[in-house]
Design a protein around this motif. Structure first.
Motif, PDB file in Angstrom:
ATOM      1  N   THR A 110       0.842  -1.210   0.000  1.00 21.23           N
ATOM      2  CA  THR A 110       0.000   0.000   0.000  1.00 21.23           C
ATOM      3  C   THR A 110       0.872   1.253   0.000  1.00 21.23           C
ATOM      4  O   THR A 110       0.535   2.258  -0.636  1.00 21.23           O
ATOM      5  N   THR A 111       2.025   1.195   0.657  1.00 16.73           N
ATOM      6  CA  THR A 111       2.933   2.347   0.662  1.00 16.73           C
ATOM      7  C   THR A 111       3.466   2.602  -0.748  1.00 16.73           C
ATOM      8  O   THR A 111       3.513   3.744  -1.217  1.00 16.73           O
ATOM      9  N   LEU A 112       3.817   1.518  -1.437  1.00 21.23           N
ATOM     10  CA  LEU A 112       4.328   1.652  -2.805  1.00 21.23           C
ATOM     11  C   LEU A 112       3.293   2.294  -3.725  1.00 21.23           C
ATOM     12  O   LEU A 112       3.617   3.126  -4.568  1.00 21.23           O
ATOM     13  N   ILE A 113       2.046   1.886  -3.545  1.00 17.85           N
ATOM     14  CA  ILE A 113       0.996   2.414  -4.422  1.00 17.85           C
ATOM     15  C   ILE A 113       0.858   3.925  -4.225  1.00 17.85           C
ATOM     16  O   ILE A 113       0.671   4.677  -5.182  1.00 17.85           O
ATOM     17  N   LEU A 114       0.992   4.380  -2.984  1.00 18.52           N
ATOM     18  CA  LEU A 114       0.895   5.827  -2.742  1.00 18.52           C
ATOM     19  C   LEU A 114       2.082   6.563  -3.348  1.00 18.52           C
ATOM     20  O   LEU A 114       1.955   7.713  -3.757  1.00 18.52           O
ATOM     21  N   ALA A 115       3.242   5.880  -3.358  1.00 12.25           N
ATOM     22  CA  ALA A 115       4.485   6.569  -3.727  1.00 12.25           C
ATOM     23  C   ALA A 115       4.814   6.444  -5.215  1.00 12.25           C
ATOM     24  O   ALA A 115       5.853   6.921  -5.649  1.00 12.25           O
ATOM     25  N   THR A 116       3.937   5.811  -5.994  1.00  7.97           N
ATOM     26  CA  THR A 116       4.302   5.533  -7.389  1.00  7.97           C
ATOM     27  C   THR A 116       3.535   6.395  -8.384  1.00  7.97           C
ATOM     28  O   THR A 116       2.433   6.876  -8.088  1.00  7.97           O
ATOM     29  N   THR A 117       4.138   6.569  -9.562  1.00 10.84           N
ATOM     30  CA  THR A 117       3.398   7.176 -10.671  1.00 10.84           C
ATOM     31  C   THR A 117       3.153   6.104 -11.743  1.00 10.84           C
ATOM     32  O   THR A 117       2.724   6.411 -12.847  1.00 10.84           O
ATOM     33  N   ALA A 118       3.458   4.844 -11.390  1.00  4.73           N
ATOM     34  CA  ALA A 118       3.305   3.759 -12.369  1.00  4.73           C
ATOM     35  C   ALA A 118       1.832   3.528 -12.704  1.00  4.73           C
ATOM     36  O   ALA A 118       0.941   3.917 -11.951  1.00  4.73           O
ATOM     37  N   LYS A 119       1.606   2.863 -13.831  1.00  8.43           N
ATOM     38  CA  LYS A 119       0.248   2.440 -14.181  1.00  8.43           C
ATOM     39  C   LYS A 119      -0.134   1.294 -13.256  1.00  8.43           C
ATOM     40  O   LYS A 119       0.746   0.511 -12.870  1.00  8.43           O
ATOM     41  N   ILE A 120      -1.412   1.223 -12.904  1.00  7.41           N
ATOM     42  CA  ILE A 120      -1.800   0.211 -11.900  1.00  7.41           C
ATOM     43  C   ILE A 120      -2.942  -0.661 -12.425  1.00  7.41           C
ATOM     44  O   ILE A 120      -3.955  -0.159 -12.916  1.00  7.41           O
ATOM     45  N   LEU A 121      -2.735  -1.981 -12.303  1.00  3.69           N
ATOM     46  CA  LEU A 121      -3.765  -2.958 -12.677  1.00  3.69           C
ATOM     47  C   LEU A 121      -4.133  -3.753 -11.420  1.00  3.69           C
ATOM     48  O   LEU A 121      -3.250  -4.249 -10.723  1.00  3.69           O
ATOM     49  N   ILE A 122      -5.436  -3.847 -11.139  1.00  6.76           N
ATOM     50  CA  ILE A 122      -5.898  -4.549  -9.944  1.00  6.76           C
ATOM     51  C   ILE A 122      -6.706  -5.767 -10.386  1.00  6.76           C
ATOM     52  O   ILE A 122      -7.702  -5.619 -11.100  1.00  6.76           O
ATOM     53  N   ALA A 123      -6.287  -6.946  -9.954  1.00  4.91           N
ATOM     54  CA  ALA A 123      -7.034  -8.168 -10.304  1.00  4.91           C
ATOM     55  C   ALA A 123      -7.642  -8.754  -9.027  1.00  4.91           C
ATOM     56  O   ALA A 123      -6.986  -9.512  -8.307  1.00  4.91           O
ATOM     57  N   PRO A 124      -8.903  -8.395  -8.728  1.00  2.00           N
ATOM     58  CA  PRO A 124      -9.510  -8.877  -7.479  1.00  2.00           C
ATOM     59  C   PRO A 124      -9.728 -10.393  -7.513  1.00  2.00           C
ATOM     60  O   PRO A 124      -9.969 -10.974  -8.573  1.00  2.00           O
ATOM     61  N   ALA A 125      -9.638 -11.013  -6.341  1.00  2.00           N
ATOM     62  CA  ALA A 125      -9.994 -12.435  -6.205  1.00  2.00           C
ATOM     63  C   ALA A 125     -10.493 -12.623  -4.787  1.00  2.00           C
ATOM     64  O   ALA A 125      -9.778 -12.296  -3.830  1.00  2.00           O
ATOM     65  N   MET A 126     -11.718 -13.091  -4.685  1.00  2.00           N
ATOM     66  CA  MET A 126     -12.294 -13.284  -3.344  1.00  2.00           C
ATOM     67  C   MET A 126     -13.598 -14.055  -3.485  1.00  2.00           C
ATOM     68  O   MET A 126     -14.072 -14.289  -4.604  1.00  2.00           O
ATOM     69  N   ASN A 127     -14.179 -14.404  -2.369  1.00  2.00           N
ATOM     70  CA  ASN A 127     -15.481 -15.065  -2.341  1.00  2.00           C
ATOM     71  C   ASN A 127     -16.501 -14.213  -3.111  1.00  2.00           C
ATOM     72  O   ASN A 127     -16.484 -12.980  -3.028  1.00  2.00           O
TER      73      ASN A 127
END
Ligand code: C5P
Length: 398
Positions: A110-127
């Motif tokens: 989560t710290t990296l996500i705040l500190a980055t300007t990179a493109k972000i892809l989120i692949a959820p997996a859960m019930n």
């Protein structure tokens, strides 16, 4: 052979979900497409997949601790955030998704996500029920509105025995979606000019006529056009939104200033999007000094402002011209008339009588109208509306 992720650094974040057992395969599929991959494992992720497997396939040390002094010496968390061209979170748990929404930074990922300007892809997996919950759905919409891309989970039988939507997308599909983060060339090489915000028409040195336009829709369009590969020039009136620093920004005050700025830069443009709320009238005379409140009534004579969009539409070699229509009644009919009368190629219509959308709101609902087409984009954030409009513009007009 050139691969889509050649020379790209991809950081794979793995959260606590049974689907984490597929993550070494995701590393391999990203590498197949040419990526250099590093892995960040959350505490939950480490419950489902071994650091050793990930280290072996990624050929890099796995990062798992925000407070690891040794890791900070070799590649600290800020350096890692800067190293990444893309961060792929797969599987993304409901917990990490919720933390991202709040800007929490209580672990390395989560710290990296705040500190980055990179493109972000989120692949959820859960019930499936956790995925369907209003909280998770709202959270995913929020992340999407912040320019993160969601790799939708699949429907099927789950580890817990439930059947529904929530299975991690296939590793090959996740890798391809990561590559697609860099592939948006819908407006590649195009030059786009956008007017936005309200014009300010002076009455005297302190008073003016203006309107409630925030510039949010125009600024969202600017970002979407840039993400789609365009070079964007903004002609900016009065706004209450942060300026897109990747655009060429020209600031103006009145409709006359806006017209001049547009006409002196329009020559080289391929597309003109007229999003500004231009005041229809301005005072005939601007008082030199502040007008005193001597009399009970005061009349200010107004004169019509130039129609900037119509001026551009009348050019001999006009760019593709797209106007906005803010209507309160007979929406489609009025918008179609505007398309014809102004001579533009498309009109984006919004209903300004609905206070949930348009003007100052972060949300909008629009119709994209051309001579032969009328398509509704349902209520959603202006950022998503802008992306969909760019798709429409590239599909229908280019
Ligand atoms: O005629 P109306 O103001 O409803 O048209 C709206 C469209 O025309 C918007 O795209 C707006 O930016 C543009 N416009 C303009 N100059 C004006 C008035 C409107 O460019 N003076």
């Amino acid at each position: 052979m050139q691969k889509p992720l050649n020379n790209k650094n991809v950081l794979l974040g793995i959260c606590g979900s049974i689907a984490a057992y597929k993550s070494p395969d995701i590393v391999r599929r990203l590498q197949d497409l040419g990526a250099e991959v590093r892995v960040v494992l959350t505490a939950g992720g480490a419950e489902f997949v071994s650091e050793r497997s990930l280290q072996t396939v990624s050929k890099n040390k796995v990062h798992d601790n925000l407070w690891d002094a040794e890791a900070e010496l070799s590649m600290g968390h800020i350096e890692l955030a800067k190293w990444a061209d893309a961060i792929v979170i797969a599987p993304a748990s409901a917990n990490t998704i919720a933390k991202l929404c709040h800007g929490r930074a209580n672990d390395l990922l989560t710290t990296l996500i705040l500190a980055t300007t990179a493109k972000i892809l989120i692949a959820p997996a859960m019930n499936q029920q956790m995925y369907a919950s209003m909280a998770t759905q709202d959270n995913l919409k929020l992340l999407e509105s912040r320019n993160m891309v969601i790799a939708k989970p699949e429907f099927g039988e789950q580890a817990c025995g439930d059947i529904g939507e929530g299975r991690l997308a296939e590793p090959t599909s996740i890798a391809l979606q990561a590559a697609n983060l860099f592939q948006n060339t819908q407006l590649g090489g195009k030059k786009v000019m956008i007017t936005l915000g309200a014009t300010i028409e002076a009455i005297d040195p302190v008073r003016f006529i203006s309107n409630h336009s925030s510039g949010k829709m125009g600024m969202a369009l600017a970002s979407a056009c840039i993400e789609a590969g365009a070079t964007v020039t903004l002609i900016i009136g009065s706004i209450s939104v942060a300026v897109e620093s990747r655009a060429i920004n020209i600031f103006v005050t009145s409709a006359d200033d806006m017209l001049e700025a547009v006409m002196s830069n329009i020559g080289e443009q391929d597309i003109f999007i007229s999003c500004a709320a231009v005041a229809d009238y301005r005072p005939v005379n601007i008082a030199q000094n502040k007008i005193k409140k001597d009399s009970e009534t005061l009349s200010i004579e107004l004169v019509r402002n130039p129609d900037i969009l119509a001026n551009v539409c009348q050019m001999k070699n006009k760019p593709i011209c797209i106007g906005f229509a803010a209507e309160t009644e007979n929406l489609i009919k009025n918008a179609k008339n505007k398309l014809k009368n102004k001579g533009c190629d498309a009109i984006i219509l919004n209903d300004v009588s609905n206070s949930k959308i348009g003007l100052k709101s972060d949300q909008n609902e629009v119709f994209f109208i051309t001579k032969d087409n009328c398509e509704k984009i349902n209520i959603t954030s202006k950022i998503i509306i802008a992306k969909k409009l760019v798709e429409k513009i590239s599909e229908v007009l280019i």
